[in-house]
Design a protein around this motif. Structure first.
Motif, PDB file in Angstrom:
ATOM      1  N   GLN A  34       0.813  -1.223   0.000  1.00 23.62           N
ATOM      2  CA  GLN A  34       0.000   0.000   0.000  1.00 23.62           C
ATOM      3  C   GLN A  34       0.846   1.272   0.000  1.00 23.62           C
ATOM      4  O   GLN A  34       0.583   2.218   0.759  1.00 23.62           O
ATOM      5  CB  GLN A  34      -0.987  -0.029   1.184  1.00 23.62           C
ATOM      6  CG  GLN A  34      -1.951  -1.209   1.092  1.00 23.62           C
ATOM      7  CD  GLN A  34      -2.989  -1.229   2.213  1.00 23.62           C
ATOM      8  OE1 GLN A  34      -3.288  -0.221   2.841  1.00 23.62           O
ATOM      9  NE2 GLN A  34      -3.563  -2.414   2.460  1.00 23.62           N
ATOM     10  N   HIS A  55       2.872   4.562   6.759  1.00 22.83           N
ATOM     11  CA  HIS A  55       1.991   3.811   7.665  1.00 22.83           C
ATOM     12  C   HIS A  55       2.234   4.139   9.142  1.00 22.83           C
ATOM     13  O   HIS A  55       1.567   3.592  10.011  1.00 22.83           O
ATOM     14  CB  HIS A  55       2.162   2.300   7.431  1.00 22.83           C
ATOM     15  CG  HIS A  55       1.852   1.883   6.022  1.00 22.83           C
ATOM     16  ND1 HIS A  55       0.797   2.406   5.304  1.00 22.83           N
ATOM     17  CD2 HIS A  55       2.471   1.008   5.179  1.00 22.83           C
ATOM     18  CE1 HIS A  55       0.767   1.872   4.088  1.00 22.83           C
ATOM     19  NE2 HIS A  55       1.767   1.021   3.988  1.00 22.83           N
ATOM     20  N   THR A  91       4.717  -0.129  14.037  1.00 23.93           N
ATOM     21  CA  THR A  91       4.395  -1.167  13.052  1.00 23.93           C
ATOM     22  C   THR A  91       3.106  -1.913  13.406  1.00 23.93           C
ATOM     23  O   THR A  91       2.420  -2.396  12.515  1.00 23.93           O
ATOM     24  CB  THR A  91       5.548  -2.186  12.910  1.00 23.93           C
ATOM     25  OG1 THR A  91       5.856  -2.691  14.211  1.00 23.93           O
ATOM     26  CG2 THR A  91       6.782  -1.557  12.302  1.00 23.93           C
ATOM     27  N   GLU A  92       2.770  -1.965  14.698  1.00 24.46           N
ATOM     28  CA  GLU A  92       1.536  -2.695  15.038  1.00 24.46           C
ATOM     29  C   GLU A  92       0.284  -1.941  14.584  1.00 24.46           C
ATOM     30  O   GLU A  92      -0.792  -2.526  14.498  1.00 24.46           O
ATOM     31  CB  GLU A  92       1.461  -3.061  16.535  1.00 24.46           C
ATOM     32  CG  GLU A  92       1.490  -1.906  17.487  1.00 24.46           C
ATOM     33  CD  GLU A  92       2.932  -1.574  17.925  1.00 24.46           C
ATOM     34  OE1 GLU A  92       3.082  -1.114  19.063  1.00 24.46           O
ATOM     35  OE2 GLU A  92       3.886  -1.791  17.143  1.00 24.46           O
ATOM     36  N   ASN A  93       0.455  -0.646  14.265  1.00 19.95           N
ATOM     37  CA  ASN A  93      -0.697   0.120  13.766  1.00 19.95           C
ATOM     38  C   ASN A  93      -0.754   0.163  12.232  1.00 19.95           C
ATOM     39  O   ASN A  93      -1.595   0.861  11.668  1.00 19.95           O
ATOM     40  CB  ASN A  93      -0.645   1.564  14.290  1.00 19.95           C
ATOM     41  CG  ASN A  93      -0.785   1.605  15.805  1.00 19.95           C
ATOM     42  OD1 ASN A  93      -1.322   0.661  16.406  1.00 19.95           O
ATOM     43  ND2 ASN A  93      -0.301   2.672  16.429  1.00 19.95           N
ATOM     44  N   TRP A  94       0.153  -0.534  11.580  1.00 19.07           N
ATOM     45  CA  TRP A  94       0.127  -0.517  10.106  1.00 19.07           C
ATOM     46  C   TRP A  94      -1.141  -1.222   9.609  1.00 19.07           C
ATOM     47  O   TRP A  94      -1.698  -2.085  10.327  1.00 19.07           O
ATOM     48  CB  TRP A  94       1.371  -1.232   9.539  1.00 19.07           C
ATOM     49  CG  TRP A  94       2.626  -0.416   9.695  1.00 19.07           C
ATOM     50  CD1 TRP A  94       2.761   0.785  10.337  1.00 19.07           C
ATOM     51  CD2 TRP A  94       3.926  -0.744   9.199  1.00 19.07           C
ATOM     52  NE1 TRP A  94       4.068   1.218  10.280  1.00 19.07           N
ATOM     53  CE2 TRP A  94       4.807   0.296   9.584  1.00 19.07           C
ATOM     54  CE3 TRP A  94       4.450  -1.820   8.468  1.00 19.07           C
ATOM     55  CZ2 TRP A  94       6.165   0.297   9.253  1.00 19.07           C
ATOM     56  CZ3 TRP A  94       5.798  -1.827   8.138  1.00 19.07           C
ATOM     57  CH2 TRP A  94       6.649  -0.775   8.535  1.00 19.07           C
ATOM     58  N   PRO A  95      -1.606  -0.893   8.389  1.00 20.76           N
ATOM     59  CA  PRO A  95      -2.826  -1.536   7.884  1.00 20.76           C
ATOM     60  C   PRO A  95      -2.733  -3.063   7.984  1.00 20.76           C
ATOM     61  O   PRO A  95      -1.667  -3.642   7.736  1.00 20.76           O
ATOM     62  CB  PRO A  95      -2.872  -1.089   6.421  1.00 20.76           C
ATOM     63  CG  PRO A  95      -2.082   0.180   6.382  1.00 20.76           C
ATOM     64  CD  PRO A  95      -1.022   0.050   7.441  1.00 20.76           C
ATOM     65  N   THR A  96      -3.866  -3.674   8.332  1.00 18.91           N
ATOM     66  CA  THR A  96      -3.904  -5.125   8.560  1.00 18.91           C
ATOM     67  C   THR A  96      -3.327  -5.903   7.378  1.00 18.91           C
ATOM     68  O   THR A  96      -2.550  -6.846   7.569  1.00 18.91           O
ATOM     69  CB  THR A  96      -5.368  -5.572   8.796  1.00 18.91           C
ATOM     70  OG1 THR A  96      -5.927  -4.672   9.749  1.00 18.91           O
ATOM     71  CG2 THR A  96      -5.441  -6.993   9.310  1.00 18.91           C
ATOM     72  N   ASN A  97      -3.735  -5.495   6.168  1.00 18.34           N
ATOM     73  CA  ASN A  97      -3.268  -6.256   5.008  1.00 18.34           C
ATOM     74  C   ASN A  97      -1.774  -6.108   4.774  1.00 18.34           C
ATOM     75  O   ASN A  97      -1.120  -7.041   4.313  1.00 18.34           O
ATOM     76  CB  ASN A  97      -4.046  -5.849   3.754  1.00 18.34           C
ATOM     77  CG  ASN A  97      -5.458  -6.405   3.806  1.00 18.34           C
ATOM     78  OD1 ASN A  97      -5.717  -7.393   4.512  1.00 18.34           O
ATOM     79  ND2 ASN A  97      -6.370  -5.761   3.092  1.00 18.34           N
ATOM     80  N   ARG A 111       0.395  -5.657   7.193  1.00 15.39           N
ATOM     81  CA  ARG A 111       1.002  -6.511   8.230  1.00 15.39           C
ATOM     82  C   ARG A 111       0.948  -7.979   7.831  1.00 15.39           C
ATOM     83  O   ARG A 111       1.903  -8.723   8.026  1.00 15.39           O
ATOM     84  CB  ARG A 111       0.270  -6.318   9.580  1.00 15.39           C
ATOM     85  CG  ARG A 111       0.586  -4.976  10.252  1.00 15.39           C
ATOM     86  CD  ARG A 111       0.086  -4.957  11.697  1.00 15.39           C
ATOM     87  NE  ARG A 111       0.612  -6.066  12.482  1.00 15.39           N
ATOM     88  CZ  ARG A 111       1.817  -6.097  13.049  1.00 15.39           C
ATOM     89  NH1 ARG A 111       2.618  -5.061  12.930  1.00 15.39           N
ATOM     90  NH2 ARG A 111       2.210  -7.156  13.734  1.00 15.39           N
ATOM     91  N   LYS A 112      -0.171  -8.354   7.211  1.00 18.01           N
ATOM     92  CA  LYS A 112      -0.338  -9.749   6.806  1.00 18.01           C
ATOM     93  C   LYS A 112       0.691 -10.115   5.734  1.00 18.01           C
ATOM     94  O   LYS A 112       1.289 -11.188   5.771  1.00 18.01           O
ATOM     95  CB  LYS A 112      -1.766  -9.954   6.277  1.00 18.01           C
ATOM     96  CG  LYS A 112      -2.272 -11.374   6.462  1.00 18.01           C
ATOM     97  CD  LYS A 112      -3.693 -11.536   5.969  1.00 18.01           C
ATOM     98  CE  LYS A 112      -4.718 -11.113   6.995  1.00 18.01           C
ATOM     99  NZ  LYS A 112      -6.089 -11.160   6.487  1.00 18.01           N
ATOM    100  N   TRP A 133       4.205  -9.965   7.799  1.00 21.75           N
ATOM    101  CA  TRP A 133       4.420 -10.871   8.949  1.00 21.75           C
ATOM    102  C   TRP A 133       3.590 -12.160   8.899  1.00 21.75           C
ATOM    103  O   TRP A 133       3.733 -13.011   9.739  1.00 21.75           O
ATOM    104  CB  TRP A 133       4.167 -10.122  10.265  1.00 21.75           C
ATOM    105  CG  TRP A 133       5.307  -9.216  10.642  1.00 21.75           C
ATOM    106  CD1 TRP A 133       6.462  -9.581  11.260  1.00 21.75           C
ATOM    107  CD2 TRP A 133       5.399  -7.802  10.418  1.00 21.75           C
ATOM    108  NE1 TRP A 133       7.278  -8.474  11.435  1.00 21.75           N
ATOM    109  CE2 TRP A 133       6.654  -7.371  10.923  1.00 21.75           C
ATOM    110  CE3 TRP A 133       4.566  -6.846   9.840  1.00 21.75           C
ATOM    111  CZ2 TRP A 133       7.079  -6.043  10.870  1.00 21.75           C
ATOM    112  CZ3 TRP A 133       4.986  -5.541   9.778  1.00 21.75           C
ATOM    113  CH2 TRP A 133       6.228  -5.139  10.290  1.00 21.75           C
TER     114      TRP A 133
END
Lengths: 302, 83
Positions: free
Chosen positions: A195, A285, A289-295, A297-298, A301
């Motif tokens: 993204q 983002h 990093t834990e607030n990055w967009p879910t997709n 992160r997927k 990670w």
């Protein structure tokens, strides 16, 4: 205060990078390195079916290979060489005296047979050349190296020491050109998954001096280099995060890399600026990093 | 000037063919002139004619043919005489 400096300061404040006395030379945090490692896995997954071997290089290459590369013809301003103390007791005493009095102690340092690697794929070519003619399928190598370029800057995306991950294709001209076109598409797919806004544009290397203007304009005219750029420091001048390069048979000739039929090999490479891509992710983002967009992160990670 | 230019191309152009076989409008890049050789040629032209190529002429087109080179150098020499 301009935007670039404030982003760099944010990175320091959040403990993502650590400042030093030298512009463009920063320690990386575990968070930053984790993003780079995850991105490298993603990039490698895109080339895994074609890759014939993988290499990681130390940040220096033999001076002889550096000379063969022709780097000093085109980019003398960016090159770095390793120098070392080669003197006797007397020279050592002189050196310590200079250090103690704040004088230049480096003037008697002697050049070693190591140059700092300016581009990650350079150490590959002599290795391939030593093997003799390539198989008909050519070579398809995944590699990574720390690189050095002497261009101190407070722009976080212009580090003096940074890593490039690359895929390099060596074979005939069709293989090299097809490879480059494929990676231009894959590069954009990767950025879409992450993204990150980007576009691909024709580009030129920062050739030195007035003569370099001719080299740069002819590189553009022949469309030998493309860059995928992402706005990081500014919208107006986005930062090159990937490059897609067709070297024709320049490196094949320089290092005498032969195709199966005995003619000089053609080469192409795609380079990922690892620190720049990590910085683009943090820029777009956020620093957590834990607030990055879910997709995103997927993708990184899993 | 044409013969001096041809002489410098022969010396610095690194062409696989003889310069005498090339027409004034022949494409030097097609004849084998590399970008790097065109840079060497430019430096030699500057020395020979005591001129300096300005930024707007530092491109591939300026060295694309003997005619293009002669025109570029010609404009610089006459500028120098006027000044």
């Amino acid at each position: 205060m301009d935007k670039q400096i404030s982003f760099l300061d944010q990175l320091f404040d959040r403990g993502i990078l650590y400042d030093s006395a030298v512009d463009g030379l920063y320690a990386r945090s575990g968070i930053f390195e984790d993003v780079i490692a995850r991105f490298e896995d993603l990039a490698k997954s895109f080339g895994k079916d074609e890759t014939s071997e993988a290499m990681v290089f130390p940040p220096g290459l033999p001076m002889k290979d550096f000379e063969t590369s022709g780097y000093m013809k085109n980019f003398p301003q960016l090159a770095g060489t390793v120098h070392a103390f080669c003197g006797n007791d007397h020279d050592h005493a002189g050196l310590l005296q200079c250090l103690a009095s704040g004088e230049d102690w480096t003037k008697n340092q002697k050049a070693t047979d190591i140059a700092l690697t300016p581009a990650a794929c350079y150490p590959l070519y002599p290795i391939l050349a030593r093997r003799g003619p390539l198989p008909a399928t050519g070579a398809y190598v995944a590699l990574q190296s720390y690189c050095y370029r002497h261009e101190p800057s407070r722009e976080p995306t212009r580090m003096q020491m940074f890593r490039q991950r690359e895929f390099v294709r060596v074979g005939n001209s069709e293989q090299a050109i097809e490879f480059r076109e494929t990676w231009k598409k894959r590069g954009q797919e990767i950025m879409k998954l992450l993204q990150l806004p980007c576009h691909v544009e024709v580009a030129n290397d920062p050739f030195f001096g007035r003569a370099g203007k001719i080299m740069g304009s002819s590189q553009r005219e022949q469309e030998l280099k493309f860059e995928l750029v992402v706005p990081i420091n500014s919208e107006a001048s986005p930062t090159a995060c990937m490059s897609f390069n067709y070297h024709m048979d320049n490196f094949g000739k320089a290092w005498n890399i032969r195709q199966a039929d005995g003619s000089h090999a053609y080469t192409a490479c795609v380079g990922f600026g690892l620190e720049r891509i990590a910085l683009a992710l943090f820029r777009h983002h956020g620093l957590e990093t834990e607030n990055w967009p879910t997709n995103v992160r997927k993708v990184l990670w899993g | 000037m044409n013969s001096t230019v041809r002489g410098l191309i022969a010396k610095h152009g690194g062409l696989p063919v003889s310069v005498e076989t090339l027409a004034d409008d022949a494409d030097l890049y097609e004849a084998g002139l590399s970008s790097f050789a065109s840079v060497q040629l430019m430096l030699a032209l500057e020395d020979a004619f005591d001129v300096e190529f300005p930024e707007n002429l530092l491109n591939r087109k300026s060295f694309a043919s003997i005619a293009a080179i002669t025109a570029a150098v010609g404009s610089l020499v006459s500028d120098a005489q006027v000044a």
